[in-house]
Design a protein around this motif. Structure first.
Motif, PDB file in Angstrom:
ATOM      1  N   LEU A  87      24.213  22.667  15.750  1.00 50.43           N
ATOM      2  CA  LEU A  87      23.690  22.172  17.026  1.00 50.43           C
ATOM      3  C   LEU A  87      23.871  23.214  18.119  1.00 50.43           C
ATOM      4  CD1 LEU A  87      25.057  18.537  16.734  1.00 50.43           C
ATOM      5  CD2 LEU A  87      22.635  19.155  16.917  1.00 50.43           C
TER       6      LEU A  87
ATOM      7  N   ALA B 233      28.247  20.583  14.052  1.00 53.22           N
ATOM      8  CA  ALA B 233      28.482  20.992  15.433  1.00 53.22           C
ATOM      9  C   ALA B 233      28.027  22.439  15.629  1.00 53.22           C
ATOM     10  CB  ALA B 233      29.959  20.824  15.787  1.00 53.22           C
TER      11      ALA B 233
ATOM     12  N   VAL C 196      24.191  16.767  23.460  1.00 48.22           N
ATOM     13  CA  VAL C 196      24.514  16.021  22.233  1.00 48.22           C
ATOM     14  C   VAL C 196      25.922  15.485  22.353  1.00 48.22           C
ATOM     15  CG1 VAL C 196      24.902  16.147  19.740  1.00 48.22           C
ATOM     16  CG2 VAL C 196      23.027  17.444  20.780  1.00 48.22           C
ATOM     17  N   THR C 197      26.079  14.189  22.059  1.00 46.38           N
ATOM     18  CA  THR C 197      27.410  13.636  21.943  1.00 46.38           C
ATOM     19  C   THR C 197      27.469  12.834  20.652  1.00 46.38           C
ATOM     20  OG1 THR C 197      29.192  12.494  23.109  1.00 46.38           O
ATOM     21  CG2 THR C 197      26.971  11.547  23.328  1.00 46.38           C
TER      22      THR C 197
ATOM     23  N   VAL D 220      27.016  20.551  23.640  1.00 45.80           N
ATOM     24  CA  VAL D 220      27.695  19.533  22.835  1.00 45.80           C
ATOM     25  C   VAL D 220      28.965  19.091  23.551  1.00 45.80           C
ATOM     26  CG1 VAL D 220      28.820  19.022  20.623  1.00 45.80           C
ATOM     27  CG2 VAL D 220      26.772  20.459  20.670  1.00 45.80           C
TER      28      VAL D 220
END
Lengths: 356, 356
Positions: free
Chosen positions: B87, B84, B72-73, B94
């Motif tokens: 996730l 964040a 994930v970005t 991340v």
């Protein structure tokens, strides 16, 4: 033809890597791309705003597609004539035009137009029956190549006739469809030119490039080609005359043989972006994909200026496993097509090496 | 961290133009892009394989996203800390990391780290109450700028304090949230550097560039910047030390003020691809978007070499109507973001003029 405003929809027939790269280029210019393909989870669909999944002869699918998009173009030349007609009947603007698509589907018609335009071609003859082949061989001589007139690509649909006795086997392999016999060219080099004609009639060509094939599949392109300036100018002039003769709109390629005596023999044309033009995406101001989108959208053509020399290598089948090595090379530009399975002979990606 | 194989999924938080350009770059490398955005019909969604439409604080949406993607970005720094965490809790890799995101969300923490790293900053003070502002003004002096500590961008959340008497109005405009007072820098030039750190700890920076803002919005970037070699080297060294201090993975930008006396003042960092780096897509071997995708995917960093000089102009609001003129300029590279409505102040596209 007015220029399509950003936000317009570029419709692309075909979901492969060429459609994918066209869709990416369309997006950069602010267009949405819609794909028509029979394939589930196609490479192009995964970067497009919408996909209509239908066969190319599905009238309902074609009509829905025509109604959703502002222009229809294609990633492949073998669009069924009935599909082009259905799209046009549904009101679609189609580029390149049906005549150019039809021409590229018939090797005999293509070579006849080349001859009309004064291009040198290999000797050729239409072969519809076994007896035609003997007549043609008597005139053209061996070695020669027997090809299907239609639907050949990447070396498929071909049989080499090394000597007259090979004729029966070659005919048996390919018969039951219209054929063409072409004289064999002992060429020194294979060349191609990627060119474009805009909706306004403007013409632009990229630098002539040089190709290596193996088993009928392009392996490597070097740009610019090692060829005298006169040959480069000749290729450009031939592309320009073909584009105008066809009232062509979009990018196309002509493949040539360069003979030891300097003659440039026109082999075939492709009415679409072309594998031997992939280097333009990394080494030129604007790529062949952007150029094609601009042309079919009625925009001015982009610059074809080359910023540096380049070499393009196709990654075929398992060769795509080499991505790690290419990714670590600072002068290699890696392009992978998102195909789920690497099959032998399948184009999985390419690498452009910049020579700076 | 192992390199993600082609076919892996790059998850991008945010559906705007930066997400769109990241998704396009991911596709070129053979990745699928998935977008998480609350927006319907977002610019990034139209070039992505899949979109999960959810708010950034929607736990179910974030979990589904984390499970579907390989990394994930984000296209924006204001990712809620809880997002964040959710996730990461759902098992997502991340990048950039939560610390870098948190830092960029707090102007005080950011400037404190800058100071720790020995960067020169404008004088600053945290302002949590009306009395803090007077104390801070007495130390820093006017003119100064009062800003929100969090969630400011494109000049929003700021009030200029020209003289001490302006303080009450400025505080009233922004109060009820943590603030920062920053001394005003009478800079000669605004500069920025776009840099990247790979998962392997490698560092690379593009050439320092020079920016013009109007009303807090970037209008124009020139690359390379007009700045002495020592300043360029200093900016690069600062970017490298920040990247390592944060154990950063991905592309980031630092914005600087260059003072008449040659001092380079660090203003702020952005933990993402940056508007002042858009020129890299047209003038460099590899764009900031590809560089970011490579970094977060664990690939080696790409070359940051510049092929030619460039100038980038943002197309804001109705300026996007100028696409026809830019499309006709052979040295202009047109990028439009597919936004349906041009609102005042909205970034609709940009043009890079190559200087060859």
């Amino acid at each position: 033809v007015s220029a399509l405003a950003p936000g317009s929809v570029i419709g692309i027939l075909g979901g492969g890597q060429l459609g994918r790269m066209l869709a990416l280029a369309a997006a950069e210019l602010g267009f949405d791309a819609h794909i028509l393909t029979p394939e589930a989870d196609s490479p192009a669909s995964r970067v497009a705003a919408r996909t209509i999944r239908a066969d190319y002869d599905d009238a309902a699918g074609l009509t829905a597609f025509a109604e959703a998009v502002d222009v229809v173009t294609t990633e492949f030349e073998n669009v069924p004539a009935a599909a082009a007609e259905a799209l046009i009947a549904a009101g679609a603007r189609v580029a390149p035009n049906a005549r150019a698509l039809a021409l590229a589907q018939d090797r005999v018609a293509e070579k006849e137009l080349f001859a009309d335009l004064g291009f040198v071609t290999a000797p050729f003859a239409a072969v519809d029956a076994r007896a035609d082949l003997d007549t043609a061989l008597a005139r053209i001589g061996a070695p020669a190549i027997l090809k299907t007139r239609r639907l050949g690509y990447d070396g498929k649909g071909q049989a080499r006739i090394g000597k007259a006795e090979d004729a029966p086997a070659a005919f048996a392999k390919l018969s039951a469809q219209p054929l063409i016999l072409e004289g064999f060219c002992a060429f020194e080099r294979e060349l191609s030119i990627i060119a474009a004609r805009g909706a306004d009639g403007a013409f632009a060509a990229y630098d002539l490039c040089e190709n290596e094939h193996a088993e009928g599949i392009l392996r490597r392109t070097r740009a610019p080609a090692r060829a005298p300036a006169a040959v480069q100018e000749k290729a450009r002039a031939m592309a320009e005359s073909l584009a105008h003769a066809l009232d062509y709109v979009g990018v196309f390629a002509i493949e040539f043989f360069l003979m030891a005596d300097g003659r440039l023999i026109a082999n075939e044309m492709a009415p679409r972006v072309h594998n031997s033009g992939h280097w333009t995406a990394d080494a030129c101001v604007a790529s062949q994909f952007e150029q094609h989108v601009r042309a079919v959208a009625g925009w001015p053509l982009a610059s074809t200026a080359r910023l540096c020399d380049a070499e393009m290598i196709n990654l075929i089948g398992d060769e795509a496993d080499s991505w790690r090595a290419h990714a670590a090379d600072p002068n290699a530009r890696v392009h992978l097509y998102g195909k789920r399975k690497a099959r032998p002979g399948r184009k999985m990606g390419h690498v452009t090496r910049l020579k700076r």
